[in-house]
Scaffold this motif. Structure first.
Motif, PDB file in Angstrom:
ATOM      1  N   LEU A 150       5.017  -3.747  -4.916  1.00  0.00           N
ATOM      2  CA  LEU A 150       5.934  -4.442  -4.004  1.00  0.00           C
ATOM      3  C   LEU A 150       6.451  -5.747  -4.601  1.00  0.00           C
ATOM      4  O   LEU A 150       7.403  -6.328  -4.073  1.00  0.00           O
ATOM      5  N   GLY A 202       9.005  -4.044  -7.365  1.00  0.00           N
ATOM      6  CA  GLY A 202       9.805  -2.957  -6.818  1.00  0.00           C
ATOM      7  C   GLY A 202       9.645  -1.670  -7.605  1.00  0.00           C
ATOM      8  O   GLY A 202      10.183  -0.626  -7.238  1.00  0.00           O
ATOM      9  N   GLU A 203       8.883  -1.728  -8.677  1.00  0.00           N
ATOM     10  CA  GLU A 203       8.741  -0.581  -9.569  1.00  0.00           C
ATOM     11  C   GLU A 203       7.913   0.553  -8.948  1.00  0.00           C
ATOM     12  O   GLU A 203       6.961   0.290  -8.210  1.00  0.00           O
ATOM     13  N   TRP A 248      14.883   4.550  -3.645  1.00  0.00           N
ATOM     14  CA  TRP A 248      13.937   3.437  -3.483  1.00  0.00           C
ATOM     15  C   TRP A 248      14.457   2.187  -4.180  1.00  0.00           C
ATOM     16  O   TRP A 248      14.353   1.087  -3.665  1.00  0.00           O
ATOM     17  N   ARG A 249      15.028   2.382  -5.364  1.00  0.00           N
ATOM     18  CA  ARG A 249      15.521   1.229  -6.131  1.00  0.00           C
ATOM     19  C   ARG A 249      16.645   0.510  -5.388  1.00  0.00           C
ATOM     20  O   ARG A 249      16.883  -0.667  -5.605  1.00  0.00           O
ATOM     21  N   LYS A 278      17.043  -2.090   0.027  1.00  0.00           N
ATOM     22  CA  LYS A 278      17.056  -3.552   0.075  1.00  0.00           C
ATOM     23  C   LYS A 278      15.943  -4.128   0.954  1.00  0.00           C
ATOM     24  O   LYS A 278      15.395  -5.175   0.663  1.00  0.00           O
ATOM     25  N   TRP A 298      12.832  -3.274   1.559  1.00  0.00           N
ATOM     26  CA  TRP A 298      11.524  -3.439   0.936  1.00  0.00           C
ATOM     27  C   TRP A 298      11.562  -4.508  -0.161  1.00  0.00           C
ATOM     28  O   TRP A 298      10.608  -5.252  -0.334  1.00  0.00           O
ATOM     29  N   SER A 299      12.653  -4.598  -0.891  1.00  0.00           N
ATOM     30  CA  SER A 299      12.666  -5.593  -1.968  1.00  0.00           C
ATOM     31  C   SER A 299      12.792  -6.997  -1.390  1.00  0.00           C
ATOM     32  O   SER A 299      12.379  -7.971  -2.015  1.00  0.00           O
ATOM     33  N   ASN A 338       9.294  -9.235  -0.695  1.00  0.00           N
ATOM     34  CA  ASN A 338       8.701 -10.125  -1.678  1.00  0.00           C
ATOM     35  C   ASN A 338       9.192 -11.559  -1.507  1.00  0.00           C
ATOM     36  O   ASN A 338       8.412 -12.493  -1.531  1.00  0.00           O
TER      37      ASN A 338
END
Ligand code: C2E
Ligand code: MG
Ligand code: MG
Ligand code: MG
Length: 292
Positions: free
Chosen positions: A50, A53-54, A277-278, A281, A283-284, A287
């Motif tokens: 997390l 993001g990988e 996933w990449r 937005k 979830w990223s 952080n």
């Protein structure tokens, strides 16, 4: 009369015992057939970092595509196999299939790690390491350093010495080990002390309830600290929502797996999921929020 009743009881007991044995035998025969007819398959559930993001890897989870009953989860058939030779054969099939899939992904440039679950009986086979070495040889395109084995911590490892030796020799091949469902067994800390494992997977029951239950949160925090103190990786399972993710990040656990991120999926679906996933937005953003 008493003697007769006793005899009867004995007979009843015996008949029931026979029925159970026969039912077990039939179940195992059916599962044998399933293995021969290629009815088992692996689904893969992503593990993500997390912070970066990988997508770090994916856990292989067995499914049975039953011709009449549809897709069956492992809880419905693995227990029938316990202690049988088929448990070992199926375990070998899982390792081989997971390595084959990892080899395919690595050939496509998708350098993720893959983990497979291994039962205690399987791990304790005296030739476990040798067979793992052969499986790795069959899949030269799969990097051993990216392969992980998850040991169910609740499974009774009857011979800790043997287990520790097997782990040590498999680690020489480059393979890493995780203690699965950490915290739920009777002897979590003994396992942690005596087995050379690289990763702790915090059991999903603690993670799922940590938002409402301070005891569960305390356990999650404790496992994270334990992992940090001993320089082990820690993974949270059962991350069902972004609130779980945010809380985990705030206590120093950033590798996560759970329905909130992705459900287990067929191997073919994973590359596309990674693409989505990449671009996710929400979830990223977690952080950044957690740093505020
Ligand atoms: P596990 O290794 O702890 O795997 C995680 C299980 O939790 C998986 O169930 C997964 O689908 C489920 N899960 C993942 N995220 C969430 C979440 O956010 N919420 C909830 N409620 N559940 C989540 P699955 O696939 O049914 O597997 C159950 C167990 O069966 C596994 O637990 C593992 O112990 C065993 N298992 C699965 N595949 C294999 C295998 O190939 N070999 C062996 N020996 N055991 C296996
Ligand atoms: Mg597992
Ligand atoms: Mg688990
Ligand atoms: Mg489990």
């Amino acid at each position: 009369r008493a003697k007769e009743a006793g005899k009867n009881r004995f007979f009843v007991f015996n008949a029931e015992h026979d029925r159970k044995l026969q039912a077990r035998w039939q179940q195992i025969q059916r599962l044998h057939q399933a293995l021969e007819c290629n009815e088992f398959l692996l689904h893969f559930q992503p593990k993500v970092d997390l912070i970066t993001g990988e997508v770090l890897g994916a856990e292989a989870l067995i499914r049975w595509q039953h011709p009449e009953e549809g897709m069956l989860a492992p809880g419905l058939f693995l227990p029938h196999l316990e202690g049988s030779d088929l448990e070992i054969d199926l375990g070998e099939w899982v390792i081989d299939s997971a390595l084959r899939q990892m080899e395919i992904w690595h050939a496509e440039g998708l350098m993720i790690s893959v983990s497979a679950n291994v039962s205690a009986n399987h791990l304790l086979q005296s030739n476990f390491t040798e067979r793992l070495r052969l499986a790795l040889e069959r899949h030269p395109g799969a990097q051993p350093g990216k392969f992980e084995l998850e040991i169910l911590e609740t499974a009774a490892l009857s011979d800790m010495g043997q287990a520790a030796r097997t782990l040590a020799s498999c680690r020489e091949l480059g393979v890493r080990f995780a203690l699965d469902d950490f915290g739920t067994g009777y002897s979590s800390l003994t396992y942690f002390r005596d087995l050379p494992v690289d990763i702790l997977k915090i059991d999903q029951s603690f993670v799922r309830d940590m938002l409402d239950d301070p005891n569960d949160l305390g356990i999650v925090e404790g496992v994270v600290r334990l992992a940090q103190a001993f320089n082990r990786q820690v993974i949270a399972e059962g991350v069902e929502s972004m609130d779980h993710g945010a809380l985990l990040l705030s206590i120093g656990c950033h590798i996560c797996q759970g329905y909130g991120i992705a459900r287990p999926m067929p191997a073919e679906a994973l590359p596309e999921w990674i693409g989505h996933w990449r671009e996710a937005k929400e979830w990223s953003a977690l952080n950044h929020t957690s740093e505020d």
